[in-house]
Every structure is written in C-alpha cells, then in structure tokens.
Design a protein around this motif. Structure first.
Motif, PDB file in Angstrom:
ATOM      1  N   GLN A 113       0.825  -1.210   0.000  1.00 35.02           N
ATOM      2  CA  GLN A 113       0.000   0.000   0.000  1.00 35.02           C
ATOM      3  C   GLN A 113       0.855   1.254   0.000  1.00 35.02           C
ATOM      4  O   GLN A 113       0.530   2.249  -0.664  1.00 35.02           O
ATOM      5  CB  GLN A 113      -0.941   0.002   1.205  1.00 35.02           C
ATOM      6  CG  GLN A 113      -2.138  -0.921   1.060  1.00 35.02           C
ATOM      7  CD  GLN A 113      -3.091  -0.413  -0.012  1.00 35.02           C
ATOM      8  OE1 GLN A 113      -2.870  -0.618  -1.215  1.00 35.02           O
ATOM      9  NE2 GLN A 113      -4.150   0.254   0.393  1.00 35.02           N
TER      10      GLN A 113
ATOM     11  N   ARG B   6       2.076   1.847  -3.475  1.00 32.20           N
ATOM     12  CA  ARG B   6       0.982   2.344  -4.324  1.00 32.20           C
ATOM     13  C   ARG B   6       0.684   3.806  -4.039  1.00 32.20           C
ATOM     14  O   ARG B   6       0.573   4.629  -4.962  1.00 32.20           O
ATOM     15  CB  ARG B   6      -0.263   1.498  -4.077  1.00 32.20           C
ATOM     16  CG  ARG B   6      -1.527   2.006  -4.765  1.00 32.20           C
ATOM     17  CD  ARG B   6      -2.671   1.024  -4.611  1.00 32.20           C
ATOM     18  NE  ARG B   6      -3.932   1.638  -4.978  1.00 32.20           N
ATOM     19  CZ  ARG B   6      -4.810   2.118  -4.116  1.00 32.20           C
ATOM     20  NH1 ARG B   6      -4.574   2.052  -2.816  1.00 32.20           N
ATOM     21  NH2 ARG B   6      -5.930   2.664  -4.536  1.00 32.20           N
ATOM     22  N   TYR B   7       0.557   4.147  -2.769  1.00 35.15           N
ATOM     23  CA  TYR B   7       0.264   5.537  -2.411  1.00 35.15           C
ATOM     24  C   TYR B   7       1.417   6.463  -2.770  1.00 35.15           C
ATOM     25  O   TYR B   7       1.203   7.603  -3.176  1.00 35.15           O
ATOM     26  CB  TYR B   7      -0.040   5.648  -0.914  1.00 35.15           C
ATOM     27  CG  TYR B   7      -1.363   5.074  -0.492  1.00 35.15           C
ATOM     28  CD1 TYR B   7      -2.489   5.169  -1.311  1.00 35.15           C
ATOM     29  CD2 TYR B   7      -1.516   4.439   0.744  1.00 35.15           C
ATOM     30  CE1 TYR B   7      -3.717   4.648  -0.924  1.00 35.15           C
ATOM     31  CE2 TYR B   7      -2.731   3.917   1.152  1.00 35.15           C
ATOM     32  CZ  TYR B   7      -3.825   4.024   0.317  1.00 35.15           C
ATOM     33  OH  TYR B   7      -5.039   3.512   0.714  1.00 35.15           O
TER      34      TYR B   7
END
Length: 207
Positions: free
Chosen positions: A49, A52-53
C-alpha cells in the motif's frame, strides 16, 4: 470534503506506522526478526500500500476519500494512535513543503523581511489547501485553520486523530514560513464543537 483526497494523506500515515513498528537496532538479531514478523507496520500488505500511495502522491494524484478514511480509522484503533498521527502529520507537511518550488524560495530570499514573511504565510496556506486539505490563513498575525469537515473529524475518536493536523500545520509553518512555535487545537469537532480550529502563536511584526 470531496470524493478524492491527496494520496499523501494515507501515505504519511502508513509510513509513520512503518517507522514506529520498526524495532530498534540494538543487536538482538533473531528476536527482532521474530518481533518484526508480528508487527503490522512491517507486513507485506502495508509495504504494498505504501508503494501504491507513494506512486500516486509523487504524481500528484488523489485517492478515494473513503479509502483514506479507512486508513485513518485503522490507525485510530492502535494504542499509540496519537504518536502515529503526529509522526504522519509532520511527514505530510514535509512532502507539501517540497512542492513549493525553487522559484518561490528564490523570491522569498530576494524579498524584504516583512514582505517575505507575508508571502511565505500565503504560500504555506496554498500548500496546506492543496496537499493537506486544510484552510490555513493568516488572521491579524496569527495563522488560523478551521475545518467543518475533515478526515480526522470523521474518525470520531474524540479528537485524537486531529493531532495529525496539529503536527502538520506546525511543521508546514516552520518549513515554509520560518515560524517556530506551537500550533494549538483550539476547538474540536470530535469533542462536540461546531468545527475544528487550529491557531498558531501570534507572529511579531504582522499585527
């Protein structure tokens, strides 16, 4: 609050979780490895995550507001939530400060002191609105931010999540406007007030 929010908001939270969940380097080797395996912040899920962020944040993209809110609520369930929110707020502010551009910094350096301070306060406000979704403004020499709706208020944890903005605004003012000092959470929607209000210490020379 819009349907999309800057990716830096959930990114800063997960990076703070990673940082706080990382065991200290005290030579305990195998034991540290065993403990790390049990820490959420060092899980493969969080790493994925974060990647991705981070990609979306660097591109200036948004993420779904409900997705970001889920990350805030996830942090809110931790016993050290206040520590994570403060760390994350400073991280988000440092990201925002890096987006002011070399042109803005050069202009501030070439401008007389009082005028430069005013320009820097305005720039801090612009960065806060773009990257932090915070309406930071100068009011008679005192920086003021009021939010009637925010991710932190929606966590509904009695105001603990608002520590994110307390830390973020103080760090942004320090980095962009050169203002050292505390930012206080003067009013909290999470505690039944109409809105959340943050105030900085009055700035000399801007009354």
């Amino acid at each position: 609050m819009s349907d999309g929010v800057p990716a830096i908001l959930p990114l800063s939270l997960l990076e703070a979780v990673q940082n706080i969940d990382t065991p200290p380097d005290d030579g305990m080797g195998a034991l540290e490895h065993e403990l790390a395996a049990k820490r959420f912040g060092l899980s493969a899920t969080v790493a994925a995550q974060v990647a991705r962020y981070r990609e979306r944040a660097e591109a200036g993209d948004d993420v779904d507001a409900e997705e970001a809110l889920a990350v805030f609520r996830l942090v809110g369930r931790r016993p050290d939530a206040a520590l994570v929110y403060a760390d994350a707020g400073r991280r988000a502010a440092r990201f925002a400060a890096r987006r002011r551009g070399t042109g803005s910094r050069a202009l501030a350096l070439a401008t007389p002191g009082r005028v430069a301070r005013v320009l820097n306060l305005r720039r801090a406000g612009s960065l806060a609105r773009r990257w932090l979704m915070a309406d930071l403004r100068d009011a008679d020499g005192q920086s003021r931010c009021e939010l009637t709706d925010s991710l932190t208020a929606r966590v509904a944890d009695g105001g603990t999540a608002c520590g994110f903005y307390t830390a973020a605004l103080a760090e942004l003012l320090r980095l962009v406007a050169g203002i050292e000092g505390a930012v206080t959470h003067h009013s909290c929607k999470g505690q039944g007030e109409r809105s959340c209000i943050w105030l900085s210490a009055p700035t000399e020379g801007l009354e």
